[in-house]
Design a protein around this motif. Structure first.
Motif, PDB file in Angstrom:
ATOM      1  N   GLY A 155      30.271  26.937  28.323  1.00 44.38           N
ATOM      2  CA  GLY A 155      30.588  27.534  29.565  1.00 44.38           C
ATOM      3  C   GLY A 155      29.659  27.084  30.527  1.00 44.38           C
ATOM      4  N   LEU A 156      28.405  26.578  30.423  1.00 46.84           N
ATOM      5  CA  LEU A 156      27.606  25.973  31.321  1.00 46.84           C
ATOM      6  C   LEU A 156      28.129  24.533  31.577  1.00 46.84           C
ATOM      7  CD1 LEU A 156      24.301  26.956  30.106  1.00 46.84           C
ATOM      8  CD2 LEU A 156      25.249  27.858  32.216  1.00 46.84           C
ATOM      9  N   LEU A 157      28.700  23.895  30.280  1.00 47.67           N
ATOM     10  CA  LEU A 157      29.064  22.457  30.362  1.00 47.67           C
ATOM     11  C   LEU A 157      30.450  22.237  31.515  1.00 47.67           C
ATOM     12  CD1 LEU A 157      28.687  21.211  27.157  1.00 47.67           C
ATOM     13  CD2 LEU A 157      27.021  20.732  29.112  1.00 47.67           C
ATOM     14  N   VAL A 158      31.133  23.436  31.383  1.00 47.22           N
ATOM     15  CA  VAL A 158      32.411  23.630  31.976  1.00 47.22           C
ATOM     16  C   VAL A 158      32.011  23.741  33.524  1.00 47.22           C
ATOM     17  CG1 VAL A 158      34.334  25.102  32.305  1.00 47.22           C
ATOM     18  CG2 VAL A 158      33.930  24.443  30.285  1.00 47.22           C
ATOM     19  N   ILE A 159      31.089  24.697  33.890  1.00 41.32           N
ATOM     20  CA  ILE A 159      30.575  24.758  35.410  1.00 41.32           C
ATOM     21  C   ILE A 159      30.397  23.405  35.967  1.00 41.32           C
ATOM     22  CG2 ILE A 159      28.903  25.746  36.802  1.00 41.32           C
ATOM     23  CD1 ILE A 159      28.884  28.236  34.692  1.00 41.32           C
ATOM     24  N   LEU A 160      29.603  22.679  35.141  1.00 44.66           N
ATOM     25  CA  LEU A 160      29.335  21.412  35.598  1.00 44.66           C
ATOM     26  C   LEU A 160      30.720  20.611  35.967  1.00 44.66           C
ATOM     27  CD1 LEU A 160      27.051  19.206  36.578  1.00 44.66           C
ATOM     28  CD2 LEU A 160      26.836  18.692  33.930  1.00 44.66           C
ATOM     29  N   TYR A 161      31.474  20.534  34.858  1.00 44.59           N
ATOM     30  CA  TYR A 161      32.606  19.706  34.856  1.00 44.59           C
ATOM     31  C   TYR A 161      33.433  20.100  36.063  1.00 44.59           C
ATOM     32  CZ  TYR A 161      37.044  17.793  33.210  1.00 44.59           C
ATOM     33  OH  TYR A 161      38.114  17.230  33.379  1.00 44.59           O
ATOM     34  N   ALA A 162      33.695  21.537  36.318  1.00 47.72           N
ATOM     35  CA  ALA A 162      34.255  22.017  37.348  1.00 47.72           C
ATOM     36  C   ALA A 162      33.869  21.754  38.621  1.00 47.72           C
ATOM     37  CB  ALA A 162      34.649  23.584  37.030  1.00 47.72           C
ATOM     38  N   ARG A 163      32.636  21.568  38.833  1.00 45.92           N
ATOM     39  CA  ARG A 163      32.158  21.194  40.309  1.00 45.92           C
ATOM     40  C   ARG A 163      32.806  19.900  40.485  1.00 45.92           C
ATOM     41  NH1 ARG A 163      31.533  18.375  43.523  1.00 45.92           N
ATOM     42  NH2 ARG A 163      29.485  17.673  44.713  1.00 45.92           N
ATOM     43  N   TYR A 164      33.203  18.948  39.856  1.00 45.69           N
ATOM     44  CA  TYR A 164      33.803  17.682  40.050  1.00 45.69           C
ATOM     45  C   TYR A 164      35.195  17.570  39.899  1.00 45.69           C
ATOM     46  CZ  TYR A 164      28.839  16.156  40.319  1.00 45.69           C
ATOM     47  OH  TYR A 164      27.558  15.841  40.449  1.00 45.69           O
ATOM     48  N   TYR A 165      35.910  18.620  39.329  1.00 46.19           N
ATOM     49  CA  TYR A 165      37.260  18.608  39.011  1.00 46.19           C
ATOM     50  C   TYR A 165      37.838  19.273  40.043  1.00 46.19           C
ATOM     51  CZ  TYR A 165      41.717  19.264  36.899  1.00 46.19           C
ATOM     52  OH  TYR A 165      43.181  19.357  36.597  1.00 46.19           O
ATOM     53  N   LEU A 166      37.370  20.490  40.843  1.00 46.66           N
ATOM     54  CA  LEU A 166      38.323  21.271  41.538  1.00 46.66           C
ATOM     55  C   LEU A 166      38.120  20.415  42.936  1.00 46.66           C
ATOM     56  CD1 LEU A 166      36.965  24.694  40.835  1.00 46.66           C
ATOM     57  CD2 LEU A 166      39.198  23.498  40.017  1.00 46.66           C
TER      58      LEU A 166
END
Length: 932
Positions: free
Chosen positions: A90-101
Motif C-alpha cells: 500500500g505504501l508503494l502504491v501511494i508513492l506510485y500513484a503520486r506520479y501516475y495520477l
C-alpha cells in the motif's frame, strides 16, 4: 490502548489526512497520506519478532457481550503476513500513484478511498470475531467500488464498479449466512474458538451448508470460476488501484478466508471437490483467456485469476504441505503481480496506450522499465532463480501427492503442468509483444522512461522477486513458517526452500511448462484462429443486460401490487393483519383474564369520549384539511393526557412537544395543498373500508383487552433496580435511553439526521404553486408578520430556552432529557421564524443546522467511544458526586454529553426541515408578489 488496537485505528485516521492536505503540493499530500500507514507498519514490525517466535497477540473490547460481539483484533503469523503485504505494498502504491495520477485527478479523494480500502483489508485479516470479519469484508466491497469507479466519467468505470459490487456484495450475503451458522454450531463467534472446533464442525449435519456458503463468499471475492468475470472489468480503475487490488487486497481476501478457516473446514472430500476443482478450473481458464488479451491490464487481470486458481487448488488439496505452498505463492504472487501492474501503468502513462498490437519495440525507448518488467514476468512464468519458480515447484510436487480422485488423480498434475504452460505462454507474450516484435504502431505519444521515483516501487518489488528466488530461507523463511503454523493451527511439517532439489518429477514438470509455453507462444496463431471461431461476448454487456432484465421483471411484479393508491396498500396491509391476527384469537377461550380491572372514573370516561369524538371528526371531515388538522391535534392532546394519567411524564412531555412541531410542519405543508379535496371514494368502497376498519378495531381491542387483563412478565423491575446504581439516574426512562439502550438511541438519532438531510435535499430546489387566497376566495393578508405575534414570540423565546435548559439538566433524574429539550428549543425558534420570517432570522441567528446534526451525532458517538479508554463496553456511562460551596452536593454523568448529542441532533434536524420549508414559503410568496 494497546499497540494492536492502534494499528487499524491509525490507518482509519489516515483516511482524513489526504482530505486535509490537498491544499499542499501533490508530493506533500502523498507523503502525509503515507505517514500514518507507515507508523502502523512500524508498529506491526515491532511485534513481528514475537509473532515469528510463535506468540499470538489478541485484544478485545466489549461491544454486545451478551450476543458474543466484541471489537476484537489478533496478530498471528498469517495476520502478520497479510498485514505486511497490505501496508507495505500500500505504501508503494501511494508513492506510485503520486506520479501516475494527472493534475486533473482529485488526488486527495483518491488517497482517501485508498486508505479506506487499506483499513478495510487490514480489518479483515486482523479481526478476531466472525461478525467483525464480515463487517470489514463488506467494507472492502464498498471501498473497492469507490476506487474502481474513481474515473466515474467513464462508462466502463461505472459498469465495472457496479459489477464488482454486485458480485462481491452478493457473495458477502452468503458469507454472512455461513458465519452465523458456524457461530451457532460452535456456540461462539470468537475466531480462535472456531479454529479449535474443527472436529465438531466437520461432524455437524450443517457442515455441508456452512462450507458451501462460506466458499461462495470466498470465491466471489477472489474471482474464482464461475464468478471470475468481474475482475477483468475492474481494470477500468486507475492502475495503482489495479496493482493494489490484484496483489495484496480484495482478491486476496477470499484466499485469506479459505486459509483462515482451513483448520475448521478443510480435510473432507467435500472441501477437496469444491475447492480443488474450482481452483483447477479457474487456473486453466484464467491462463487460457490471458493468452488472447490485447490489453496489457486485461492480460494481467486474467493471469491474476489463473494464479488465484492455483492457490485455491493448493488450499483444496487438504495436505499441510499444500497449504505451505499456497501461502508461499501468496507472497510471491503479491510481489511480481504488483510490479507488473505498475510496469503496465508506466507503459500506458508514457506511451498513451495499453494495446499490445501497438506496443512493439519499447525496449529501445524504455530499457530500464523493460528490464524490470521482464524480470517480474519471468517470476510469473516460474523461471529459475526467481521467487515464482520456487512456489510453482512446490505446487507441482503437491499435485503428485494427492489421490482424492482415485484412478483419475493423475489428471491433476497433468492439468497443473498445462496451466504452467499457459503461464509461460502469456508471460512470454507480455515480454515479446511489448518490448520487441518490431516498432511501435501509431502510439499517441513517443514512449520514454517515467520519472525516477515512479520506478522506485517497481524496483523494490522486482528486487524482492530476485532475493526470494535466490535466498528464500533467509528472506521469507521465518515468515512463511509462522504464517503456515497459524493457518494450520497445528505443527508445520518439514519442507525445504532450497533452490535445487535434484532431478525429480517437479523439475521435469517445470521444464515441460517452460518449453511448452515457448512452443505455444511461437505457434499462437493457430490458437488465435481457433479462438476466433467462438463469438466474442463482453461480460459487461451480458451483466448489464441481465441486470436490466431483472429490473424489468421486478418492476412488472411490483406493478401488480403497486399502482399509486394508498387505499390499496392499506387494504392489503389490513387484510393481512386480519388474517394473521384473527386466527389465533379463535383458540382463545375467553377474552377476559383474571387480573382485576381498573375502575372507571369520570375523568377517564371524559377523555375516552373526547378521543373517540375527535377521531371520528377527523375521519368525517378529512377532506377539510384545516379542520382535520385541528381534530388530529385534539387526539394528540388527549393521548398526552392519557400518558400523564398513567404516570408516564416523559412520554407526555415528548408527545406534547412532538405534537406542536408536527402541527407546524403540517400547517406549512398544507399551505401548498388545496384547502378542500374532492370526494375520492365510491359508496361501495366506503362500505368496504368501514367493514375492514371495524374488523381491525375489534381485533386490536380484543388483543389489548386480553393483554391488560392478564398478568405479564416485565423487565421493568430490572431497570428500576439498576437505574441508579448502574446508570446514576433516578429517571428510569432517560437512563434506558442514554445507557442501557444507548446504542439504539445513537442509531435513532443517526436515522433522524439522515432523514432530515434527505428532506432538506428534496425541498431545496422544489418549486410549488403559491396559493393567493383561501378556499372562499379571500386574498391572504398583506400583513405577513403581525406585530402582536412578533412581540409575543420574542418574549416567549427566553422563557422557552430557560425551560429547555431546565428540562435538559434535570432529565437524568427527573422527567426530561435531551430529546424533549431539543423539541422545546425547536418550538421556540420556530415561533421566531413564523413571526419574523426566514430572512429576519438569518441576519440574527447564524446557525448551520447541518453542522449541528453532524456535531450531535459525533458527540454522542465519541461519548460511547470514550468508555473504551477505560476498558468498559461501548456507551457505558460514568457518574460521580461532587460538592461545591453554597450549591452543595451535585452529580455529574457522562450521559449528559450523550444527551447533549441527542439535543443538538433533534434541534438541527427539526429546524433544518421546518426552516427550509418556511424559506420555500417565503421565496414563493416573494416571487408571487413580484409577479403581481
Amino acid at each position: 490502548m494497546n499497540t494492536l488496537l492502534c494499528i487499524p485505528l491509525l490507518v482509519l485516521l489516515g483516511t482524513l489526512v489526504p482530505l486535509c492536505s490537498t491544499r499542499y503540493s501533490r508530493t506533500a499530500c502523498a507523503f502525509l497520506t503515507a505517514a500514518l500507514p507507515a507508523i502502523a507498519l512500524f508498529l506491526m514490525l515491532q511485534l513481528a519478532p514475537a509473532v515469528l517466535d510463535g506468540q499470538r497477540f489478541q485484544t478485545s473490547l466489549a461491544w454486545v457481550p451478551s450476543l458474543g460481539l466484541n471489537l476484537a483484533f489478533r496478530l498471528d503469523g498469517l495476520t502478520l503476513l497479510f498485514s505486511i503485504l497490505i501496508l507495505g505494498i500500500g505504501l508503494l502504491v501511494i508513492l506510485y500513484a503520486r506520479y501516475y495520477l494527472s493534475n486533473n485527478d482529485n488526488i486527495g479523494k483518491f488517497f482517501c478511498y485508498l486508505i479506506l480500502f487499506m483499513f478495510a483489508m487490514l480489518g479483515v485479516v486482523m479481526s478476531d470475531n466472525l461478525i467483525q470479519i464480515w463487517v470489514f469484508w463488506e467494507l472492502t466491497s464498498i471501498s473497492s467500488f469507490l476506487l474502481i469507479s474513481f474515473w466515474s466519467s467513464k462508462s466502463e468505470a461505472r459498469k465495472g464498479a457496479r459489477m464488482a459490487l454486485t458480485i462481491t456484495g452478493a457473495g458477502g450475503l452468503f458469507l454472512l449466512a455461513g458465519l452465523l451458522m458456524l457461530g451457532n454450531v460452535v456456540g461462539s463467534f470468537d475466531l480462535q474458538t472456531v479454529l479449535d472446533s474443527g472436529d465438531l464442525i466437520r461432524a455437524h449435519s450443517a457442515y455441508p451448508v456452512i462450507t458451501v456458503l462460506i466458499l461462495v463468499g470466498a470465491f466471489t471475492k477472489s474471482a474464482q470460476f464461475p464468478f471470475h468475470f468481474w475482475l477483468p472489468n475492474a481494470m477500468a480503475a486507475p492502475t495503482p488501484v489495479s496493482s493494489y487490488l490484484h496483489s495484496a487486497t480484495m482478491v486476496k481476501a477470499g484466499i485469506f478466508l479459505m486459509a483462515r478457516f482451513y483448520p475448521s473446514l478443510a480435510g473432507t472430500d467435500l472441501w477437496f471437490l469444491i475447492v480443488s476443482m474450482t481452483g483447477l478450473a479457474t487456473f486453466l481458464l484464467g491462463g487460457y483467456l490471458a493468452l488472447f488479451q490485447h490489453d496489457l491490464k486485461g492480460l494481467l487481470a486474467n493471469s491474476t485469476i489463473s494464479h488465484l486458481g492455483l492457490i485455491t487448488l493448493l488450499l483444496g488439496m487438504g495436505s499441510d504441505l499444500a497449504l505451505v505452498a499456497a501461502i508461499f505463492h501468496i507472497i510471491n504472487h503479491a510481489t511480481f503481480k504488483a510490479s507488473l501492474f505498475m510496469a503496465a501503468g508506466i507503459i500506458d502513462h508514457e506511451s498513451g496506450s495499453r494495446d499490445m498490437r501497438q506496443l512493439n519495440g519499447l525496449w529501445k525507448y524504455m530499457p530500464y522499465t523493460a528490464t524490470l518488467a521482464m524480470v517480474a514476468s519471468s517470476a510469473m512464468a516460474g523461471v529459475p532463480l526467481l521467487n515464482g519458480f520456487l512456489s510453482k515447484e512446490m505446487f507441482f510436487n503437491e499435485t503428485l501427492h494427492q489421490d482424492s480422485l482415485g484412478s483419475l488423480s493423475w489428471m491433476v498434475p497433468v492439468m497443473a503442468t498445462l496451466g504452467g504452460v499457459l503461464s509461460v505462454a502469456y508471460s512470454t507474450r507480455f515480454v515479446h509483444d511489448v518490448f520487441f516484435n518490431g516498432e511501435p504502431i501509431n502510439l499517441p505519444k513517443t514512449p520514454h522512461e517515467p520519472p525516477r521515483y515512479m520506478r522506485v516501487p517497481v524496483e523494490i518489488l522486482v528486487a524482492l522477486c530476485l532475493l526470494v528466488g535466490i535466498f528464500p530461507g533467509w528472506i521469507v523463511g521465518d515468515l512463511l513458517y509462522s504464517a503456515s503454523f497459524s493457518a494450520l493451527n497445528a505443527p508445520v511439517p518439514e519442507y525445504s526452500l532450497a533452490i535445487w532439489h535434484g532431478f525429480n518429477i517437479p523439475l521435469l514438470m517445470s521444464v515441460i511448462a517452460l518449453l511448452g509455453g515457448l512452443f505455444v507462444y511461437y505457434n499462437r496463431q493457430h490458437l488465435f484462429k481457433f479462438q476466433a471461431q467462438f463469438p466474442s461476448n463482453d461480460p459487461k454487456i451480458l451483466f448489464e443486460r441481465a441486470i436490466q432484465q431483472l429490473v424489468a421483471k421486478a418492476a412488472w411484479f411490483i406493478g401488480l401490487f403497486e399502482n399509486g393508491s394508498l387505499q390499496r396498500y392499506m387494504y392489503f396491509l389490513f387484510m393481512f393483519t386480519i388474517i394473521v391476527s384473527a386466527y389465533p384469537l379463535l383458540d382463545l377461550d375467553t377474552t377476559a383474564g383474571r387480573r382485576p380491572e381498573i375502575p372507571l372514573d369520570a375523568l377517564s370516561i371524559t377523555g375516552a369520549v373526547l378521543l373517540s369524538i375527535a377521531s371520528l371528526a377527523t375521519v368525517i371531515w378529512h377532506r377539510r384539511r384545516m379542520v382535520a388538522l385541528l381534530t388530529v391535534s385534539v387526539v394528540g392532546l388527549i393521548v398526552t393526557l392519557a400518558f400523564v394519567r398513567f404516570s408516564a411524564p416523559d412520554l407526555a412531555l415528548t408527545q406534547l412537544s412532538v405534537e406542536v412541531v408536527t402541527m407546524i410542519l403540517l400547517m406549512l405543508a398544507l399551505f401548498f395543498l388545496p384547502q378542500k379535496t374532492p370526494k375520492e371514494s365510491s359508496p361501495r368502497r366506503v362500505v368496504r373500508d368501514l367493514g375492514i376498519s371495524a374488523m381491525i378495531g375489534g381485533i386490536v381491542g380484543t388483543v389489548i383487552y386480553a393483554l391488560m387483563t392478564r398478568p405479564l412478565d416485565t423487565i421493568s423491575d430490572f431497570f428500576t433496580e439498576n437505574s441508579k446504581t448502574g446508570g446514576g439516574g433516578t429517571n428510569v426512562v432517560n437512563v434506558i435511553l442514554v445507557d442501557f439502550r444507548g446504542f439504539d438511541t445513537l442509531g435513532e438519532i443517526t436515522v433522524l439526521g439522515i432523514a432530515a438531510l434527505g428532506i432538506f435535499k428534496l425541498i431545496a430546489r422544489m418549486r410549488l404553486y403559491m396559493p393567493s387566497s383561501n378556499e372562499q376566495g379571500r386574498p391572504w393578508s398583506s400583513d405577513r408578520h403581525p406585530l402582536m405575534l412578533a412581540v409575543v414570540s420574542q418574549s416567549l423565546l427566553p422563557l422557552a430556552l430557560l425551560v429547555s435548559a431546565y428540562i435538559f439538566l434535570r432529565g437524568h433524574n427527573m422527567p426530561g432529557g435531551g430529546f424533549i429539550a431539543g423539541l422545546i428549543t425547536s418550538v421556540a425558534v420556530i415561533q421566531l421564524y413564523v413571526a419574523h420570517g426566514v430572512d429576519w432570522i438569518k441576519d440574527r441567528l447564524k446557525l448551520d443546522y447541518q453542522i449541528m446534526i453532524g456535531s450531535g451525532i459525533g458527540i454522542a458517538a465519541l461519548t460511547g467511544l470514550g468508555s473504551w479508554f477505560f476498558g468498559r463496553p461501548f456507551l457505558t456511562s460514568w457518574f460521580d458526586y461532587f460538592y461545591l460551596p453554597v450549591i452543595g452536593k451535585f452529580e455529574l454523568a457522562s450521559a449528559m454529553l450523550f444527551d447533549l448529542g441527542v439535543y443538538l441532533t433533534v434541534v438541527g434536524a427539526t429546524m433544518l426541515i421546518l426552516a427550509n420549508l418556511g424559506q420555500l414559503t417565503t421565496s414563493e410568496r416573494a416571487v408571487f408578489e413580484e409577479e403581481e
